[in-house]
Design a protein around this motif. Structure first.
Motif, PDB file in Angstrom:
ATOM      1  N   UNK A 150      -3.939  -0.307  -8.736  1.00 58.25           N
ATOM      2  CA  UNK A 150      -3.617  -1.683  -8.365  1.00 58.25           C
ATOM      3  C   UNK A 150      -3.145  -2.475  -9.589  1.00 58.25           C
ATOM      4  N   UNK A 151      -2.050  -3.169  -9.420  1.00 58.04           N
ATOM      5  CA  UNK A 151      -1.565  -4.044 -10.476  1.00 58.04           C
ATOM      6  C   UNK A 151      -1.528  -5.468  -9.945  1.00 58.04           C
ATOM      7  N   UNK A 152      -1.568  -6.409 -10.841  1.00 63.91           N
ATOM      8  CA  UNK A 152      -1.483  -7.806 -10.431  1.00 63.91           C
ATOM      9  C   UNK A 152      -0.220  -8.410 -11.024  1.00 63.91           C
ATOM     10  N   UNK A 153       0.555  -9.020 -10.166  1.00 59.57           N
ATOM     11  CA  UNK A 153       1.712  -9.786 -10.621  1.00 59.57           C
ATOM     12  C   UNK A 153       1.317 -11.251 -10.491  1.00 59.57           C
ATOM     13  N   UNK A 154       1.256 -11.932 -11.606  1.00 56.34           N
ATOM     14  CA  UNK A 154       0.742 -13.300 -11.578  1.00 56.34           C
ATOM     15  C   UNK A 154       1.633 -14.237 -12.368  1.00 56.34           C
ATOM     16  N   UNK A 155       1.696 -15.456 -11.916  1.00 58.46           N
ATOM     17  CA  UNK A 155       2.365 -16.517 -12.658  1.00 58.46           C
ATOM     18  C   UNK A 155       1.524 -17.765 -12.453  1.00 58.46           C
ATOM     19  N   UNK A 166       1.624 -18.193  -8.365  1.00 59.20           N
ATOM     20  CA  UNK A 166       1.091 -17.272  -7.356  1.00 59.20           C
ATOM     21  C   UNK A 166       0.462 -16.075  -8.055  1.00 59.20           C
ATOM     22  N   UNK A 167      -0.487 -15.433  -7.364  1.00 63.03           N
ATOM     23  CA  UNK A 167      -1.156 -14.251  -7.907  1.00 63.03           C
ATOM     24  C   UNK A 167      -1.225 -13.200  -6.791  1.00 63.03           C
ATOM     25  N   UNK A 168      -0.524 -12.107  -7.005  1.00 60.79           N
ATOM     26  CA  UNK A 168      -0.410 -11.102  -5.941  1.00 60.79           C
ATOM     27  C   UNK A 168      -0.767  -9.734  -6.510  1.00 60.79           C
ATOM     28  N   UNK A 169      -1.647  -9.004  -5.815  1.00 57.87           N
ATOM     29  CA  UNK A 169      -1.938  -7.639  -6.248  1.00 57.87           C
ATOM     30  C   UNK A 169      -0.997  -6.690  -5.517  1.00 57.87           C
ATOM     31  N   UNK A 170      -0.605  -5.636  -6.221  1.00 56.57           N
ATOM     32  CA  UNK A 170       0.393  -4.693  -5.719  1.00 56.57           C
ATOM     33  C   UNK A 170      -0.177  -3.289  -5.850  1.00 56.57           C
ATOM     34  N   UNK A 171      -0.201  -2.538  -4.752  1.00 55.79           N
ATOM     35  CA  UNK A 171      -0.660  -1.148  -4.867  1.00 55.79           C
ATOM     36  C   UNK A 171       0.033  -0.299  -3.821  1.00 55.79           C
ATOM     37  N   UNK A 172       0.115   0.987  -4.096  1.00 58.01           N
ATOM     38  CA  UNK A 172       0.655   1.928  -3.106  1.00 58.01           C
ATOM     39  C   UNK A 172      -0.525   2.436  -2.296  1.00 58.01           C
ATOM     40  N   UNK A 227       3.603   0.016   0.618  1.00 57.29           N
ATOM     41  CA  UNK A 227       3.206  -0.906  -0.441  1.00 57.29           C
ATOM     42  C   UNK A 227       2.239  -1.931   0.141  1.00 57.29           C
ATOM     43  N   UNK A 228       1.137  -2.134  -0.560  1.00 57.71           N
ATOM     44  CA  UNK A 228       0.165  -3.132  -0.118  1.00 57.71           C
ATOM     45  C   UNK A 228       0.250  -4.333  -1.052  1.00 57.71           C
ATOM     46  N   UNK A 242       1.639  -5.325   4.359  1.00 59.98           N
ATOM     47  CA  UNK A 242       2.111  -3.991   3.996  1.00 59.98           C
ATOM     48  C   UNK A 242       3.619  -3.943   4.164  1.00 59.98           C
ATOM     49  N   UNK A 243       4.294  -3.243   3.276  1.00 63.66           N
ATOM     50  CA  UNK A 243       5.742  -3.056   3.409  1.00 63.66           C
ATOM     51  C   UNK A 243       6.051  -1.565   3.330  1.00 63.66           C
ATOM     52  N   UNK A 244       6.786  -1.071   4.317  1.00 63.82           N
ATOM     53  CA  UNK A 244       7.146   0.344   4.291  1.00 63.82           C
ATOM     54  C   UNK A 244       8.441   0.538   3.511  1.00 63.82           C
ATOM     55  N   UNK A 245       8.838   1.786   3.343  1.00 64.61           N
ATOM     56  CA  UNK A 245       9.968   2.098   2.457  1.00 64.61           C
ATOM     57  C   UNK A 245      11.263   1.437   2.919  1.00 64.61           C
TER      58      UNK A 245
END
Lengths: 164, 85, 424
Positions: free
Chosen positions: B1-6, B9-15, B24-25, B36-39
């Motif tokens: 899990x990674x976090x993309x933050x500014x 907004x703060x959003x965690x990103x994981x497969x 993608x979660x 969730x986003x599919x390919x």
């Protein structure tokens, strides 16, 4: 390590050819004697799946290998009555390495098998990649594991009740 | 899990591979809302025109929409007819 | 179901002449015209088992499935609803979905890029000016969906006919057998998560359906394995057995072995697994149901039921029957897994793998019989197959179902009665 690597390509090939000949000829006792006591005989559907939680075509421990042989020996294994006519070739033999790591490690041998099976229903061409784990016991080579990944393992297959 | 933050907004990103295939979660960590986003959805986002992304960033399109405007998806503008340059 | 006037439908009259109460004609298994009519009147009309909800656990999961020779995709949409889509692009008829399973909210045809939601809705297509713009979407068809999809205890069935009995009406008394299966889980749920072995036989699909609840064959076909494994299964199917063969209505049939399991009176005796080997499961069952009820459930065991035309639950394994041609059938088989029972589930996989599939110690021999039978019925004489076993000793049980002894052909006669209702 040295003991394990003492199984060279030529010796491994000779073992595989002999195993193939015994299976083709339904030399059941001789074929069974090639296995170690901790043997695993595996024909997976999905080679990446855990066979303890997922379906396989064959997943036999030593006890079940013995049962499979005894069933053939009853003469009432209908799917092998009469026995399939078999001729298989074993090719692309490679010594892939040693599994276990110490001096008791097994030699892992990869090969390709192609089998023509002829029955009253017709002929079937079985092809797969085979991995043997070979071990020297009392001076004789034995197989501790044999895995056959059929090209068509996850498709619909006809009956395959001979020893692949 | 990674976090993309500014600072905005703060959003965690994981497969995620709990389903029958990977996806993608994304989790908005400030609210716990998950998408969730599919390919194919991801590929479509990659190719989406800037105008579509600008529309998506209009707060009144989704989270802060007026109550009398109906469900958010219905009022998202149609993507432009022409593919992006 | 519709019943055809035999005067205006000579094919119906012909089929009636081939299926009699005490015998069937060999050509019913070999005639391509009969098979074509079966597809229309049975496989594309009645409720057919497609898959299990546990095979699409997450939103946007999908699996490829079949309804006879038809390729379908079972999807779970974003809202959790399950759909059964025909795997055929509405543009040029290409197969849209290739992978056996995956997670996708939409499908894009590889031929021209038409894109469909996993509900079947058409989402769009490339260069839409060729259709006059994106508004054309509303006028063009999406992926065809099965007109009716319903599930019972997670078992998803589809009917390709918009009309007909509800799934609950179709299942009738067979529904209670699925209940009996599910209550073997501490949480009451079955999960089909072990993957599939697919076994193809050169035989008509009805050979398989009939064999599934034929209690006459095990002692002969499976004697090789029973004699060396010390299995008690053979004795369950003898003339001394208190088990019964039951016609459940609607063509559904069972071998009810619970009288024998009750006589044995050992929890999990039906599975041949001593309690001590699965302590976690037994404890979870007693926690969930209370000791008395749990023991009753674990003594009675799992059903052996053939739900017409394609779902066979054989205690620890589930078979899905798929006809491909008049003389080609695939059996898809998996080990039944019970939610909340990991220790039992591992044993069930091991046991099932030993029994079923192309190399299975049981099913390889059943398959041999289907194939020999198919070749046999192609011979000219004596034309008919006999169905009279136990006809004179059939009776009706307290629930109004026709029953015979463990080895009687009550199940086959019932299957054929229902077959005629659908076919003529």
């Amino acid at each position: 390590m040295t003991t394990a690597l003492a199984i060279d390509l030529r010796e491994a090939e000779q073992f595989l050819y002999r195993e193939a000949r015994l299976a083709d000829a339904f030399a059941l006792e001789e074929w069974e004697a090639l296995w170690t006591d901790d043997a695993v005989y595996h024909v997976p559907v999905d080679p990446d799946a855990d066979p303890r939680t997922h379906m396989s075509i064959v997943f036999d421990n030593r006890g079940r290998i013995a049962t499979r042989i005894k069933q053939l020996q009853t003469g009432r294994r209908h799917s092998q009555r009469p026995p399939s006519r078999l001729c298989r070739s074993v090719t692309n033999v490679e010594v892939l390495g040693v599994e276990g790591g110490d001096d008791r490690g097994d030699t892992v041998v990869g090969s390709v098998v192609q089998i023509l099976e002829s029955r009253d229903r017709g002929a079937t061409w079985w092809v797969g990649r085979v991995t043997h784990r070979l071990r020297r016991l009392d001076g004789e080579l034995r197989m501790a594991a044999k895995t056959v990944v059929l090209v068509d393992s996850d498709r619909a297959l006809p009956t395959m009740s001979f020893l692949i | 899990m990674d976090v993309v933050a500014s600072e905005f907004a703060t959003v965690s990103v994981s497969v995620d591979d709990h389903g029958n295939g990977t996806r993608l979660r994304l989790e908005d960590l400030r609210t716990g809302t998950v998408r969730f986003l599919d390919a194919l959805e991801l590929e479509s986002i990659v190719w989406a025109p800037e105008s579509w992304m600008r529309a998506l960033l209009d707060p009144s399109q989704h989270r802060w929409r007026d109550a009398d405007r109906g469900p958010a998806q219905e009022s998202m503008p149609e993507p432009p007819e022409e593919p992006p340059a | 179901m519709t019943t055809t006037d035999v005067d205006t439908d000579p094919e119906a009259a012909r089929i009636r002449s081939l299926v009699l109460p005490d015998r069937v004609h060999g050509s019913i298994y070999t005639d391509p015209d009969v098979y074509a009519r079966e597809l229309e009147r049975i496989w594309y009309t009645t409720w057919v088992y497609v898959g299990h909800a546990s095979e699409v656990p997450e939103p946007n999961d999908y699996v490829r499935k079949t309804i006879g020779p038809q390729q379908v995709v079972m999807t779970r949409d974003k809202t959790g609803a399950i759909h059964v889509l025909h795997n055929r692009c509405s543009h040029r008829g290409n197969l849209v979905c290739d992978a056996e399973r995956g997670n996708a909210g939409s499908f894009r045809c590889p031929y021209h890029g038409w894109t469909f939601a996993n509900t079947g809705d058409l989402l769009g297509f490339p260069f839409n000016q060729g259709y006059g713009g994106s508004s054309a979407r509303a006028q063009l068809p999406g992926l065809a969906t099965a007109p009716r999809v319903e599930s019972y205890r997670g078992f998803v069935f589809a009917s390709l006919s918009p009309d007909g009995p509800t799934l609950r009406e179709h299942l009738g008394a067979a529904a209670e057998r699925l209940d009996r299966l599910c209550r073997l889980s501490p949480s009451g749920e079955v999960e089909l998560t072990a993957g599939w072995v697919r076994h193809e036989v050169t035989a008509n699909w009805k050979m398989l359906v009939e064999n599934e609840t034929d209690g006459y064959h095990p002692q002969f076909v499976h004697s090789s394995i029973f004699s060396i494994s010390g299995s008690g299964i053979g004795a369950l199917y003898s003339d001394k057995s208190t088990a019964v063969t039951r016609a459940l209505g609607g063509g559904h049939t069972e071998n009810d072995l619970s009288p024998e399991f009750r006589r044995l009176g050992v929890p999990m005796g039906w599975a041949g697994t001593p309690e001590a080997k699965i302590p976690d499961y037994v404890a979870a069952m007693r926690d969930a149901y209370g000791t008395d009820t749990a023991d009753e459930i674990m003594i009675d065991g799992s059903p052996h039921v053939m739900i017409f035309p394609n779902l066979f639950v054989a205690e620890i394994q589930l078979f899905q029957i798929q006809p491909l041609a008049v003389d080609r059938t695939v059996q898809h088989v998996t080990a039944i897994q019970f939610a909340g029972a990991p220790d039992l589930n591992r044993r069930l996989v091991t046991q099932c793998v030993g029994s079923v599939g192309p190399a299975g110690m049981l099913l390889a021999d059943d398959a041999e019989m289907y194939e020999r039978n198919q070749r046999g019925v192609a011979q000219r004489r004596p034309e008919w197959l006999d169905l009279t076993r136990g006809l004179h000793r059939e009776r009706v049980d307290d629930d109004g179902h026709t029953i015979g002894t463990a080895t009687d052909e009550t199940s086959m006669r019932a299957m054929w009665r229902h077959y005629l209702e659908l076919m003529t």
